[in-house]
Design an enzyme around this catalytic site. Structure first.
Site, PDB file in Angstrom:
ATOM      1  N   LYS A  79      47.624  -2.262 -11.412  1.00 49.71           N
ATOM      2  CA  LYS A  79      46.849  -1.320 -12.220  1.00 49.71           C
ATOM      3  C   LYS A  79      46.263  -0.269 -11.293  1.00 49.71           C
ATOM      4  O   LYS A  79      45.745  -0.601 -10.218  1.00 49.71           O
ATOM      5  CB  LYS A  79      45.748  -2.110 -12.936  1.00 49.71           C
ATOM      6  CG  LYS A  79      44.901  -1.305 -13.898  1.00 49.71           C
ATOM      7  CD  LYS A  79      43.897  -2.225 -14.600  1.00 49.71           C
ATOM      8  CE  LYS A  79      43.130  -1.535 -15.690  1.00 49.71           C
ATOM      9  NZ  LYS A  79      42.263  -2.450 -16.453  1.00 49.71           N
ATOM     10  N   SER A 154      42.664  -2.068 -21.391  1.00 47.47           N
ATOM     11  CA  SER A 154      43.011  -0.898 -20.615  1.00 47.47           C
ATOM     12  C   SER A 154      44.200  -1.101 -19.668  1.00 47.47           C
ATOM     13  O   SER A 154      44.745  -0.121 -19.178  1.00 47.47           O
ATOM     14  CB  SER A 154      41.800  -0.456 -19.790  1.00 47.47           C
ATOM     15  OG  SER A 154      41.443  -1.468 -18.871  1.00 47.47           O
ATOM     16  N   SER A 178      40.732  -6.468 -21.135  1.00 48.95           N
ATOM     17  CA  SER A 178      41.790  -5.555 -20.698  1.00 48.95           C
ATOM     18  C   SER A 178      43.021  -6.176 -20.053  1.00 48.95           C
ATOM     19  O   SER A 178      43.997  -5.472 -19.825  1.00 48.95           O
ATOM     20  CB  SER A 178      41.215  -4.514 -19.753  1.00 48.95           C
ATOM     21  OG  SER A 178      40.595  -3.525 -20.508  1.00 48.95           O
TER      22      SER A 178
HETATM   23  N1  GLN Z   1      38.035  -2.335 -24.430  1.00 47.95           N
HETATM   24  C1  GLN Z   1      36.873  -2.614 -23.669  1.00 47.95           C
HETATM   25  C2  GLN Z   1      36.191  -1.342 -23.247  1.00 47.95           C
HETATM   26  O1  GLN Z   1      36.669  -0.299 -23.593  1.00 47.95           O
HETATM   27  C3  GLN Z   1      37.185  -3.458 -22.465  1.00 47.95           C
HETATM   28  C4  GLN Z   1      37.993  -2.726 -21.461  1.00 47.95           C
HETATM   29  C5  GLN Z   1      38.276  -3.551 -20.234  1.00 47.95           C
HETATM   30  O2  GLN Z   1      38.326  -4.773 -20.286  1.00 47.95           O
HETATM   31  N2  GLN Z   1      38.415  -2.863 -19.116  1.00 47.95           N
HETATM   32  O3  GLN Z   1      35.219  -1.343 -22.576  1.00 47.95           O
END
Ligand code: GLN
Length: 483
Positions: A79, A154, A178
């Site tokens: 990532k 994400s 994510s």
């Molecule tokens: N969807 C969640 C957010 O937008 C978690 C994202 C993540 O785990 N990085 O914060």
């Protein structure tokens, strides 16, 4: 089967037997990326030259009779929130478009020590803030199962890359789901370890008390291998846990006889999407069939979206507003030109460098931390967090693990939720409690909807019980396809 379609353990066997080379495997992966990434957009950058030279080094080590490492010659995608020395680390943001990391994240050094071949950096929501990879400055990642749908977020690029066989395995980060959610949308395995199990050194911070790095893989065995390679204490991350790393690669398939699996009433509400409910119930029966015992229980706080989502977003936004203060145009990253004084340089830099979702989080996060609102929002959220943790402690006094849905539905269409942040946040309803409590969870593909979209379930465990989750995940996988 083409080499890029193999799991890490299958590829490792062929490499160890000398039947294929790391060079061939890396070439297969790079060709697949070339053929598919114009459509999928799973990668922000690909380092073909670097990957081929790492592969050649792995082949040389094998030829010289040296131990190539447990991932010796296996292609891995990262990532683009993780630092790789000398390479771009964009975090999906314009702010870091030209940023070159001066050092390797600890996870990256450990992968290198294990012999992995780093092929490139995958797409993500800007600074990991999102659930669909639509907030990336580098464009949306498409779901390999249906190109009109999101890959999740994400870590959407990592999930899509594994699902589309553009890599053998990938690394993501999970602050509120994510790793698990994109893994579920793309039909791959995603593991979120216990907070502190894997070092965060070199992972760009989103919400530091929630962030954790985890693998996205084609099966549970690969998740076990990868976790074994990357876990463990690190003196560069004071929150990393000082605990022995078990040999997950040896224990993931030890069976689940006698394990007690909790099913919380709140996780299967009557309004839950039929497809998700059916797959979750079927998974419970499969675990029972493999020798586990099912336990009905309640999670009055940790199982309720209204408590978990609101406390998660308050805490995550508060922490992110503090973490993102460093992007001021002075130390590194984007700097706006033409400003007349320091204040306007800061303003223009942040205005140009950040996208809308990141700005929304910074504004709301600053608000909830401000004098007068701190007690009403941030402190309350921390108190709810304690109740969530206690709920899990009580549940784990009665069972070894909990079984729950990962998402309220299968992957949604691109653009469907971008105009309504609340709808987007609601997709995290089943994943955020795990991060608030710091516990581990694994998302395992368990079926396809009638439209051919993957559906997964997740298994949640007490702190540092990843081994049990891998065993349960492996049992589920075996009941889904004979092994
Ligand atoms: N969807 C969640 C957010 O937008 C978690 C994202 C993540 O785990 N990085 O914060």
């Amino acid at each position: 089967m083409a080499l890029n379609e193999l799991t890490a353990h299958e590829l490792k066997t062929l490499l160890d037997r000398g039947e294929v080379s790391a060079h061939e495997a890396t070439t297969a992966v790079l060709e697949r990326i070339e053929a598919t990434d114009d459509t999928l957009n799973a990668f922000i950058s690909v380092d073909a030259e670097g990957a081929l030279s790492q592969a050649a080094a792995a082949d040389r080590r094998r030829a010289a009779g040296e131990d190539p490492g447990m991932l010796g010659g296996v292609p891995v995608a990262l990532k683009d929130l993780l630092c790789v020395a000398g390479g771009h680390t964009t975090c999906g943001s314009r702010m870091l478009e030209n940023y070159i990391a001066p050092y390797d994240a600890t996870v990256v050094s450990r992968l290198r020590q294990a012999g992995a071949v780093i092929i490139g950096k995958t797409n993500l929501d800007e600074f990991a803030m999102g659930s669909s990879t639509e907030s990336s400055y580098y464009g949306v990642t498409r779901n390999p199962h249906d190109n009109s749908r999101v890959a999740g977020g994400s870590s959407g690029g990592s999930a899509a890359a594994v699902a589309a066989d553009q890599t053998i395995l990938a690394i993501g980060s999970d602050t509120g789901g994510s790793v698990r959610q994109p893994a579920a949308y793309c039909g791959v395995v995603g593991l979120k370890p216990t907070y502190g199990r894997v070092s965060r050194y070199g992972l760009t911070a989103y919400a530091s008390s929630l962030d954790q790095i985890g693998p996205l893989t084609k099966d549970v065995q690969d998740a076990a291998w990868t976790l074994e390679a990357i876990a463990g204490h690190d003196r560069f991350d004071s929150t990393s846990i000082q605990a022995q790393v078990p040999a997950y690669s040896q224990s993931f398939n030890r069976g689940i006889k006698g394990m007690r699996i909790g099913l919380a009433r709140e996780h299967l509400p009557p309004e839950l999407d039929d497809r998700i409910a059916a797959v979750t119930r079927q998974a419970a029966l499969s675990l029972e069939h493999c020798g586990a015992e099912l336990v009905d229980l309640e999670l009055p706080v940790a199982g309720r979206g209204e408590y978990c989502l609101s406390s998660f977003y308050l805490i995550a936004m508060g922490e992110s507003s503090a973490n993102l203060a460093r992007y001021d145009g002075v130390k590194y990253g984007h700097r706006a030109h033409g400003a007349t004084d320091l204040q306007s340089m800061y303003q223009n830099t942040r205005n140009q460098g950040f996208g809308d979702e990141v700005k929304r989080r910074i504004i709301l996060g600053t608000y909830v931390l401000s004098a007068g609102y701190y007690d009403a929002y941030y402190l309350k959220a921390q108190q709810v967090r304690t109740l969530i943790r206690r709920d899990f402690e009580q549940a784990f006094a009665r069972c070894d693990a909990l079984l729950a849905p990962v998402t309220p539905g299968p992957a949604f269409r691109i653009g469907e939720k971008t105009d309504d942040p609340l709808q987007m946040y609601l997709t995290d309803i089943y994943t955020v409690a795990v991060n608030l409590a710091g516990i581990p969870a694994i998302s395992v593909p368990c079926g396809l909807s009638a439209e051919g979209l993957p559906i997964s379930v997740q298994l949640l465990g007490p702190p540092l019980q990843e081994e049990k989750l891998l065993q349960l995940g492996h049992a589920l996988e075996c009941s889904a396809r004979p092994c």
